[in-house]
Design a protein around this motif. Structure first.
Motif, PDB file in Angstrom:
ATOM      1  N   PRO A   1       2.830  -5.636  17.546  1.00  0.00           N
ATOM      2  CA  PRO A   1       2.737  -4.318  18.180  1.00  0.00           C
ATOM      3  C   PRO A   1       1.326  -3.968  18.648  1.00  0.00           C
ATOM      4  N   GLY A   2       0.305  -4.519  18.004  1.00  0.00           N
ATOM      5  CA  GLY A   2      -1.065  -4.203  18.404  1.00  0.00           C
ATOM      6  C   GLY A   2      -1.444  -4.738  19.761  1.00  0.00           C
ATOM      7  N   LEU A   3      -0.704  -5.732  20.262  1.00  0.00           N
ATOM      8  CA  LEU A   3      -0.989  -6.301  21.578  1.00  0.00           C
ATOM      9  C   LEU A   3       0.227  -6.214  22.501  1.00  0.00           C
ATOM     10  N   LEU A   4       1.059  -5.223  22.264  1.00  0.00           N
ATOM     11  CA  LEU A   4       2.239  -5.050  23.098  1.00  0.00           C
ATOM     12  C   LEU A   4       1.842  -4.268  24.363  1.00  0.00           C
TER      13      LEU A   4
ATOM     14  N   LEU B   1       8.326 -10.125  30.586  1.00  0.00           N
ATOM     15  CA  LEU B   1       7.413  -9.167  29.978  1.00  0.00           C
ATOM     16  C   LEU B   1       7.578  -9.179  28.460  1.00  0.00           C
ATOM     17  N   ARG B   2       6.450  -9.171  27.763  1.00  0.00           N
ATOM     18  CA  ARG B   2       6.515  -9.210  26.309  1.00  0.00           C
ATOM     19  C   ARG B   2       7.224  -7.976  25.749  1.00  0.00           C
ATOM     20  N   ALA B   3       7.091  -6.849  26.425  1.00  0.00           N
ATOM     21  CA  ALA B   3       7.783  -5.641  25.980  1.00  0.00           C
ATOM     22  C   ALA B   3       9.294  -5.840  25.997  1.00  0.00           C
ATOM     23  N   GLU B   4       9.809  -6.550  27.003  1.00  0.00           N
ATOM     24  CA  GLU B   4      11.245  -6.787  27.071  1.00  0.00           C
ATOM     25  C   GLU B   4      11.670  -7.806  26.023  1.00  0.00           C
TER      26      GLU B   4
ATOM     27  N   ALA C   1       1.588  -7.436  29.582  1.00  0.00           N
ATOM     28  CA  ALA C   1       1.563  -8.743  28.929  1.00  0.00           C
ATOM     29  C   ALA C   1       2.896  -9.463  29.093  1.00  0.00           C
ATOM     30  N   THR C   2       2.846 -10.778  29.272  1.00  0.00           N
ATOM     31  CA  THR C   2       4.043 -11.582  29.470  1.00  0.00           C
ATOM     32  C   THR C   2       4.092 -12.740  28.484  1.00  0.00           C
ATOM     33  N   LEU C   3       5.284 -13.331  28.345  1.00  0.00           N
ATOM     34  CA  LEU C   3       5.442 -14.550  27.553  1.00  0.00           C
ATOM     35  C   LEU C   3       4.721 -15.709  28.220  1.00  0.00           C
ATOM     36  N   GLN C   4       4.301 -16.664  27.409  1.00  0.00           N
ATOM     37  CA  GLN C   4       3.718 -17.890  27.934  1.00  0.00           C
ATOM     38  C   GLN C   4       4.730 -19.030  27.962  1.00  0.00           C
ATOM     39  N   VAL C   5       5.982 -18.739  27.600  1.00  0.00           N
ATOM     40  CA  VAL C   5       7.015 -19.779  27.560  1.00  0.00           C
ATOM     41  C   VAL C   5       8.258 -19.275  28.277  1.00  0.00           C
TER      42      VAL C   5
END
Length: 413
Positions: free
Chosen positions: A49-52, A100-103, A56-60
């Motif tokens: 959560p600290g870097l959400l 997206l990392r949020a998704e 930001a997106t997934l790297q995979v």
């Protein structure tokens, strides 16, 4: 599935519910008769959560979710999540270059809500006696044939910063909840990997931006992740099995060489940062607002809130000797540490040097009975390679562990 106050001997207790043990829970869910318990000390699930950060997106690939590469028909896949929320066509039409990392966090929360995970259950002690692992929480004790550790890594804080944690010096894992108003302040970001780049980009693009952002890295440059096809071969079951069989000195050598396949920076982020720097220097009238110091060590750190001094040793010719900062964000990564609740069993775990001996089924060698194993999730990079902390082999590793617990090949691995 059993309530965590049940003292009946379970097949396994899993401690910690991040993506690793959630993958295990999702693959275990359809297995009839398997008695499991998943405990998590937090009150609810959230993934880093600290870097959400919103950008930001997934790297995979999203196919490297909790289950798909082992069981594409599972109801706990990312595609199942999109379908359940009526998003499939919109997701495809949006043509995101990466998820997206949020998704993805929404997906993980959705899975957590559909599995019998016990939240708010902090494990206080684990021991082994009377033929079972005894897992004690504030709510009681559970007994199990096997134990699965999935507590994840802990933040690395370099020694020079350890005496100064506070509201203006903090690890990137606490970035969002700890970040004060940075308008007009001097921010130093230490660490040249993905999290450092995400923090720099976020700060540089913010409407209320810092006066200066200094990005410091020991790496010779701010280097992109190697996402080429042959690099991705390192994240396959075939390769990690071969890696696991290598001598320890060869493993250490390869880990160093392969760093940028997992801990490089996404190229679009580097491009964004470079463009933000260009805008600051030539269009916005704020030249030098972004300062980049690669190939530089922080050798000393002192001061007080609002007036920190970072003493630098740079191998480049124009590195300043000292940098002042109001806020310091430590993007210095994570490392595995055996959780404190394992203290009763600590001396029974086998090591080579200081590193745990992790076997072919991800169990840790120990001096207990053969029919009782301690499995380690996301804590064996030294034994299994750069893929171990990565999402790429989550499902495969969980399948290996489940097959070992069951004593049969439930999932093809």
């Amino acid at each position: 599935m059993n309530d965590h106050t049940d003292t009946h001997i379970l097949d396994y207790v899993a401690v910690g519910v991040g993506p690793a043990n959630m993958s295990l829970a999702a693959l275990a869910h359809p297995i009839d008769g398997l008695r499991t318990l998943h405990l998590e000390r937090r009150e609810s699930f959230s993934w880093h959560p600290g870097l959400l950060l919103p950008e930001a997106t997934l790297q995979v690939s999203p196919l490297k979710d909790l289950v798909t590469l082992v069981d594409p028909t599972s109801p706990f896949s990312f595609l199942s999540f999109l379908a359940a929320h009526g998003r499939l066509y919109r997701f495809l039409a949006a043509q995101f270059p990466a998820v997206l990392r949020a998704e993805f966090n929404q997906y993980l929360q959705w899975v957590a809500g559909r599995l019998p995970v016990v939240f708010g259950a902090e494990v206080r002690e684990v021991d082994f006696h009377s033929g079972a692992f005894r897992v004690r929480t504030a709510h009681g004790e559970s007994a199990a044939r096997h134990l699965v550790l999935g507590t994840g890594p802990t933040p690395n804080v370099p020694v020079q910063f350890r005496e100064h944690p506070g509201k203006t010096v903090f690890h990137s894992g606490e970035f969002l909840p700890r970040l004060p108003d940075v308008t007009g302040l001097r921010v130093a970001v230490v660490g040249g990997g993905q999290s450092g780049a995400e923090v720099v980009r976020h700060l540089a693009a913010a409407p209320a931006a810092p006066a200066t952002i200094t990005w410091i890295s020991r790496r010779p440059s701010f280097q992109p992740m190697d996402d080429s096809p042959f690099a991705n071969d390192l994240y396959t079951p075939d390769y990690v099995r071969r890696f696991h069989a290598l001598p320890d000195d060869e493993k250490a050598r390869l880990l160093e060489l392969q760093t940028l396949t997992s801990d490089g920076v996404d190229l679009p982020i580097l491009r964004d940062i470079h463009q933000l720097s260009y805008r600051a220097d030539f269009l916005d009238g704020t030249p030098g607002r972004l300062r980049f110091l690669p190939d530089t060590d922080v050798t000393a750190f002192d001061g007080t809130d609002g007036e920190w001094k970072l003493t630098l040793d740079g191998r480049g010719g124009d590195t300043p000797a000292v940098v002042g900062a109001d806020i310091v964000v430590l993007c210095t990564g994570y490392g595995y540490r055996i959780p404190d609740f394992m203290a009763p069993l600590l001396t029974r775990l086998h090591r080579t040097g200081q590193l745990l001996d992790v076997q072919e089924d991800f169990s840790v060698a120990w001096d207990g009975p053969d029919g009782h194993r301690i499995y380690l999730q996301n804590g064996a990079r030294h034994a299994w390679g750069v893929a171990d902390p990565n999402l790429s082999l989550l499902a495969w590793r969980s399948a290996v562990i489940l097959n070992s617990i069951l004593g049969e090949t439930r999932y093809p691995v």
